[in-house]
Scaffold this motif. Structure first.
Motif, PDB file in Angstrom:
ATOM      1  N   PHE A  82       0.825  -1.209   0.000  1.00 17.61           N
ATOM      2  CA  PHE A  82       0.000   0.000   0.000  1.00 17.61           C
ATOM      3  C   PHE A  82       0.863   1.264   0.000  1.00 17.61           C
ATOM      4  CE2 PHE A  82      -2.935  -3.182   1.801  1.00 17.61           C
ATOM      5  CZ  PHE A  82      -3.963  -3.054   0.873  1.00 17.61           C
ATOM      6  N   GLY A  83       1.988   1.227   0.707  1.00 17.41           N
ATOM      7  CA  GLY A  83       2.881   2.374   0.659  1.00 17.41           C
ATOM      8  C   GLY A  83       3.485   2.555  -0.722  1.00 17.41           C
ATOM      9  N   GLY A  84       3.868   1.437  -1.354  1.00 18.63           N
ATOM     10  CA  GLY A  84       4.408   1.521  -2.711  1.00 18.63           C
ATOM     11  C   GLY A  84       3.365   1.988  -3.702  1.00 18.63           C
ATOM     12  N   SER A  85       2.124   1.530  -3.531  1.00 20.83           N
ATOM     13  CA  SER A  85       1.047   1.968  -4.433  1.00 20.83           C
ATOM     14  C   SER A  85       0.789   3.458  -4.277  1.00 20.83           C
ATOM     15  CB  SER A  85      -0.235   1.183  -4.130  1.00 20.83           C
ATOM     16  OG  SER A  85      -0.062  -0.195  -4.388  1.00 20.83           O
ATOM     17  N   ALA A  86       0.823   3.954  -3.023  1.00 21.31           N
ATOM     18  CA  ALA A  86       0.611   5.379  -2.799  1.00 21.31           C
ATOM     19  C   ALA A  86       1.726   6.203  -3.443  1.00 21.31           C
ATOM     20  CB  ALA A  86       0.541   5.667  -1.297  1.00 21.31           C
ATOM     21  N   ALA A  87       2.970   5.698  -3.316  1.00 20.03           N
ATOM     22  CA  ALA A  87       4.105   6.420  -3.903  1.00 20.03           C
ATOM     23  C   ALA A  87       4.026   6.422  -5.427  1.00 20.03           C
ATOM     24  CB  ALA A  87       5.415   5.793  -3.430  1.00 20.03           C
ATOM     25  N   VAL A  88       3.718   5.260  -6.016  1.00 22.21           N
ATOM     26  CA  VAL A  88       3.620   5.179  -7.475  1.00 22.21           C
ATOM     27  C   VAL A  88       2.473   6.037  -7.992  1.00 22.21           C
ATOM     28  CG1 VAL A  88       3.135   3.621  -9.400  1.00 22.21           C
ATOM     29  CG2 VAL A  88       4.687   2.899  -7.585  1.00 22.21           C
ATOM     30  N   THR A  89       1.354   6.052  -7.273  1.00 24.95           N
ATOM     31  CA  THR A  89       0.215   6.888  -7.675  1.00 24.95           C
ATOM     32  C   THR A  89       0.575   8.363  -7.627  1.00 24.95           C
ATOM     33  OG1 THR A  89      -1.358   5.226  -6.859  1.00 24.95           O
ATOM     34  CG2 THR A  89      -2.173   7.473  -7.152  1.00 24.95           C
ATOM     35  N   ALA A  90       1.297   8.770  -6.573  1.00 29.35           N
ATOM     36  CA  ALA A  90       1.712  10.174  -6.457  1.00 29.35           C
ATOM     37  C   ALA A  90       2.652  10.558  -7.595  1.00 29.35           C
ATOM     38  CB  ALA A  90       2.388  10.398  -5.107  1.00 29.35           C
ATOM     39  N   ILE A  91       3.570   9.669  -7.940  1.00 29.14           N
ATOM     40  CA  ILE A  91       4.485   9.947  -9.059  1.00 29.14           C
ATOM     41  C   ILE A  91       3.703  10.033 -10.364  1.00 29.14           C
ATOM     42  CG2 ILE A  91       6.409   9.005 -10.401  1.00 29.14           C
ATOM     43  CD1 ILE A  91       7.454   7.761  -7.810  1.00 29.14           C
ATOM     44  N   GLY A  92       2.732   9.149 -10.529  1.00 30.34           N
ATOM     45  CA  GLY A  92       1.916   9.169 -11.735  1.00 30.34           C
ATOM     46  C   GLY A  92       1.136  10.467 -11.873  1.00 30.34           C
ATOM     47  N   ARG A  93       0.579  10.939 -10.778  1.00 31.42           N
ATOM     48  CA  ARG A  93      -0.159  12.198 -10.824  1.00 31.42           C
ATOM     49  C   ARG A  93       0.763  13.367 -11.148  1.00 31.42           C
ATOM     50  NH1 ARG A  93      -4.019  11.288  -5.449  1.00 31.42           N
ATOM     51  NH2 ARG A  93      -5.431   9.773  -6.441  1.00 31.42           N
TER      52      ARG A  93
END
Length: 239
Positions: A82-93
């Motif tokens: 979940f932490g990795g998903s949050a980080a990847v989502t933030a980078i994507g945005r």
């Protein structure tokens, strides 16, 4: 409609789940191997930090092993996924993408298992190095061996000899931890057994087969580790 027999369920023919369970077993082995190798690298550096590092590095290494050995492995997997998903989502945005971007489940699981097993392997390698007789290292120094040569020909083989039993125990733990990775969406052996049990209404059969496969993998890997122990212990007198 007749319920399929046990042999029908585990067969590789039409309607059988043998191929699916075998694929799940392969995924289990891949996760365990990936996590174990990551943990080996971390454990090597962690043991070096505890043995030869400065005060700050030793404190950090002690903190790492204390924290990772004191929290549930499932929590570590959650944090990575979940932490990795949050980080990847933030980078994507930031790059202009919209929506949720999931962190790869296999990668999250392998990293989490590697981080947790690394804490255990740190202590295994540290204890193994301490078990090497000081006189053997001093003899290598007296022979004029350089530090890299001394490590390659004396320290590493002797440390590995003492570490192998502990590494075997860590491997068995890692193999069982791989079942937790299913929460990230990876279909490993236990998750495949759950899917089959839900689809056929025969949970006992699937879980018995999964248990047998786990036991088979554990037994075979234990035999390999025992053979490695005998290989590295050649010429050593046993009490």
């Amino acid at each position: 409609m007749n319920q399929p027999s046990f042999l029908d369920v585990i067969s590789f023919g039409p309607g059988g789940w043998g191929a699916a369970l075998l694929t799940g077993a392969v995924m289990t082995i891949l996760i365990a191997l990936s996590g174990f190798m990551i943990g080996s690298v971390i454990g090597t550096f962690g043991a070096w930090a505890k043995i030869s590092g400065g005060r700050t590095i030793r404190v950090l290494a002690d903190g790492y092993t204390t924290v990772l050995r004191g929290i549930p492995d499932l929590l570590v997997i959650y944090l990575f996924y979940f932490g990795g998903s949050a980080a990847v989502t933030a980078i994507g945005r930031f790059l202009g993408s919209e929506g949720f971007i999931g962190f790869p489940g296999f990668l999250a699981g392998a990293l989490a298992v590697g981080i947790t097993s690394g804490a255990q392997q740190t202590e295994v390698y540290r204890g193994a190095f301490r078990a090497v007789h000081r006189g053997e290292i001093e003899a290598a120094i007296a022979c004029g061996m350089s530090r890299p040569l001394r490590f390659r020909r004396i320290i590493a083989p002797l440390t590995l000899r003492h570490a192998l039993p502990g590494m075997g125990n860590v491997w068995q733990v890692v193999l069982k931890e791989s079942a937790l990775v299913s929460i990230t969406g990876v279909v490993e052996l236990l998750r495949q057994a759950q899917i089959g049990a839900g689809s056929t209404g025969m949970p006992f059969n699937f879980y018995i087969v999964a248990g047998g496969i786990y036991l088979m993998i554990s037994t075979l890997s234990g035999a390999v580790l025992q053979r490695s122990e005998r290989h590295f212990s050649r010429g050593v007198r046993r009490g």
